[in-house]
Design an enzyme around this catalytic site. Structure first.
Site, mmCIF file in Angstrom:
data_model
loop_
_atom_site.group_PDB
_atom_site.id
_atom_site.type_symbol
_atom_site.label_atom_id
_atom_site.label_comp_id
_atom_site.label_asym_id
_atom_site.label_seq_id
_atom_site.Cartn_x
_atom_site.Cartn_y
_atom_site.Cartn_z
ATOM 1 N N LYS A 96 0.844 -1.189 0.000
ATOM 2 C CA LYS A 96 0.000 0.000 0.000
ATOM 3 C C LYS A 96 0.885 1.247 0.000
ATOM 4 O O LYS A 96 1.953 1.268 0.602
ATOM 5 C CB LYS A 96 -0.887 -0.014 1.241
ATOM 6 C CG LYS A 96 -1.793 1.206 1.300
ATOM 7 C CD LYS A 96 -2.943 1.053 2.267
ATOM 8 C CE LYS A 96 -3.791 2.321 2.246
ATOM 9 N NZ LYS A 96 -4.242 2.708 0.909
ATOM 10 N N CYS B 293 -3.457 9.301 -6.704
ATOM 11 C CA CYS B 293 -4.549 9.006 -5.772
ATOM 12 C C CYS B 293 -5.588 10.118 -5.835
ATOM 13 O O CYS B 293 -5.275 11.286 -5.611
ATOM 14 C CB CYS B 293 -4.051 8.863 -4.338
ATOM 15 S SG CYS B 293 -5.410 8.539 -3.189
HETATM 16 C C1 LIG Z 1 -9.433 -0.218 -1.147
HETATM 17 C C2 LIG Z 1 -8.481 0.315 -2.186
HETATM 18 C C3 LIG Z 1 -7.294 0.903 -1.789
HETATM 19 C C4 LIG Z 1 -6.389 1.369 -2.745
HETATM 20 N N1 LIG Z 1 -5.209 1.925 -2.322
HETATM 21 C C5 LIG Z 1 -4.290 2.309 -3.238
HETATM 22 C C6 LIG Z 1 -3.009 2.787 -2.829
HETATM 23 O O1 LIG Z 1 -2.681 2.858 -1.642
HETATM 24 N N2 LIG Z 1 -2.131 3.178 -3.797
HETATM 25 C C7 LIG Z 1 -2.426 3.085 -5.142
HETATM 26 O O2 LIG Z 1 -1.587 3.424 -5.970
HETATM 27 N N3 LIG Z 1 -3.633 2.614 -5.561
HETATM 28 C C8 LIG Z 1 -4.554 2.229 -4.647
HETATM 29 N N4 LIG Z 1 -5.763 1.725 -5.076
HETATM 30 C C9 LIG Z 1 -6.027 1.622 -6.526
HETATM 31 C C10 LIG Z 1 -5.666 0.237 -7.067
HETATM 32 O O3 LIG Z 1 -4.277 -0.032 -6.890
HETATM 33 C C11 LIG Z 1 -5.982 0.121 -8.579
HETATM 34 O O4 LIG Z 1 -5.242 1.083 -9.295
HETATM 35 C C12 LIG Z 1 -7.468 0.331 -8.888
HETATM 36 O O5 LIG Z 1 -8.269 -0.229 -7.869
HETATM 37 C C13 LIG Z 1 -7.865 -0.273 -10.238
HETATM 38 O O6 LIG Z 1 -7.709 -1.669 -10.262
HETATM 39 P P1 LIG Z 1 -8.935 -2.711 -9.976
HETATM 40 O O7 LIG Z 1 -10.076 -2.288 -10.831
HETATM 41 O O8 LIG Z 1 -8.386 -4.063 -10.323
HETATM 42 O O9 LIG Z 1 -9.249 -2.603 -8.523
HETATM 43 C C14 LIG Z 1 -6.686 1.253 -4.135
HETATM 44 C C15 LIG Z 1 -7.889 0.649 -4.524
HETATM 45 C C16 LIG Z 1 -8.790 0.167 -3.575
HETATM 46 C C17 LIG Z 1 -10.071 -0.500 -4.027
#
Ligand SMILES: Cc1cc2nc3c(=O)[nH]c(=O)nc-3n(C[C@H](O)[C@H](O)[C@H](O)COP(=O)(O)O)c2cc1C
Length: 317
Positions: free
Chosen positions: A53, A145
């Site tokens: 994270k 973010c």
């Molecule tokens: C609960 C949650 C926490 C996330 N925390 C971060 C983070 O700390 N840093 C980051 O770069 N992306 C974060 N993301 C984004 C994910 O890494 C990813 O880019 C995004 O969810 C798209 O992928 P997915 O559709 O497979 O979830 C987070 C996503 C979720 C759902």
């Protein structure tokens, strides 16, 4: 149909900079904790590289609750980069010394100087201070973010992004991956700026700024009012963006956004991705990563193909 070069299936190995990875499936930062493995310990780690994270220079409390909820086809979150800060993170990092996959440390921040200080602190720890031999191969710069006041600023501004990457290039020889935001009109400009400034790879997408209302009160549901949408809803948009970026840069692209199956992963690779990241799908199904790797191999086998190079970028031609 050929059995592949090893005789045991298609060759799934990929390269990220100088680093060889055993398959293309990595985790999306913030959605999977390596120390929370239910069984089998670190040996059972399913991802070919680990993205913890996002960590920031100083500790952050994150946004007020509620911070996460489901929508009909995706998850919306506004965690707001809650993390213990880089100093406390160093202890967590040392605990990952036995991880069988290389680690790409995700670093976030407000100002460019915060990224630099955080990476300098990590470099000092990895270089001199720690004898844990943690396999950190690089940094992912989270300039995208959507849930912190300044979170998107650098990633949406190609010049500021280039200056950040250029600055960090002088601080570390490890890989620099830039995680791009989809909350821009033109995703190619920041990608090109990152490459020009010396980034080793780009990853995309982070979440899309979005909003969910409380069904009764009709007021914003999340404590932060808005959040970032991920999951199946965003896959077609993410695919389009990955294709645009892959066609424009020469460095590897890490594609993510709604990947839940080997088919999804192969589609991102066909759009030019070298690696694929899995985020929300793991929240719903902890076995998703192993399944996706197996399905990628099946997908190649079914098409009579030996390696991922044979499908990479086919959707771009
Ligand atoms: C609960 C949650 C926490 C996330 N925390 C971060 C983070 O700390 N840093 C980051 O770069 N992306 C974060 N993301 C984004 C994910 O890494 C990813 O880019 C995004 O969810 C798209 O992928 P997915 O559709 O497979 O979830 C987070 C996503 C979720 C759902």
């Amino acid at each position: 149909v050929t059995a592949g070069r090893s005789g045991s299936g298609p060759d799934l190995t990929v390269r990220l900079g100088g680093v060889e990875l055993r398959h293309p499936v990595v985790n999306a930062s913030g959605t999977y904790e390596a120390d929370s493995l239910a069984s089998g310990g670190l040996d059972a780690f399913p991802f070919s590289a680990y993205f913890p994270k996002t960590v920031t220079l100083e500790a952050r409390a994150g946004n007020p609750p509620p911070r996460i909820t489901e929508t009909p086809s995706g998850v919306i979150n506004a965690i707001g980069l809650e993390n213990p800060g880089v100093e406390a993170f160093l202890t967590e990092l040392d605990g990952l010394a036995g991880l069988p996959s290389p680690i790409v440390v995700s670093v976030g921040g407000g100002a460019a100087a915060d990224y630099r200080s955080a990476v300098e602190r990590l470099e000092r720890h990895l270089g001199e201070e720690s004898d844990a031999h943690v396999p950190v191969c690089g940094y992912e710069l989270n300039v995208s973010c959507p849930n912190v006041a300044s979170g998107v600023a650098i990633g949406a501004d190609p010049e500021a992004l280039a200056a950040l990457v250029d600055d960090l290039r002088s601080v570390t020889d490890r890989l620099l991956v830039v995680k791009l935001t989809p909350n821009v009109t033109d995703v190619v400009a920041p990608a090109r700026a990152a490459e020009r400034a010396g980034a080793d790879a780009v990853s995309l997408v982070n979440t899309f700024r979005a909003m969910v209302l409380d069904r009764e009160t009709l007021r914003p549901f999340l404590g932060n009012r808005t959040g970032g949408l991920c999951g199946p809803a965003i896959k077609p948009i993410a695919l389009r963006m990955v294709a645009e970026v892959a066609a424009a840069v020469g460095i590897p692209v890490i594609g993510l956004g709604g990947i839940a199956s080997g088919q999804d992963a192969l589609e991102f690779i066909a759009c030019g991705a070298t690696l694929v990241g899995v985020g929300a799908a793991v929240l719903a199904d902890p076995e998703a990563p192993q399944r996706i790797v197996a399905e990628i191999a099946d997908g190649l086998r079914r098409r009579g193909l030996d390696e991922l190079d044979e499908i990479r970028g086919v959707a771009l031609k």
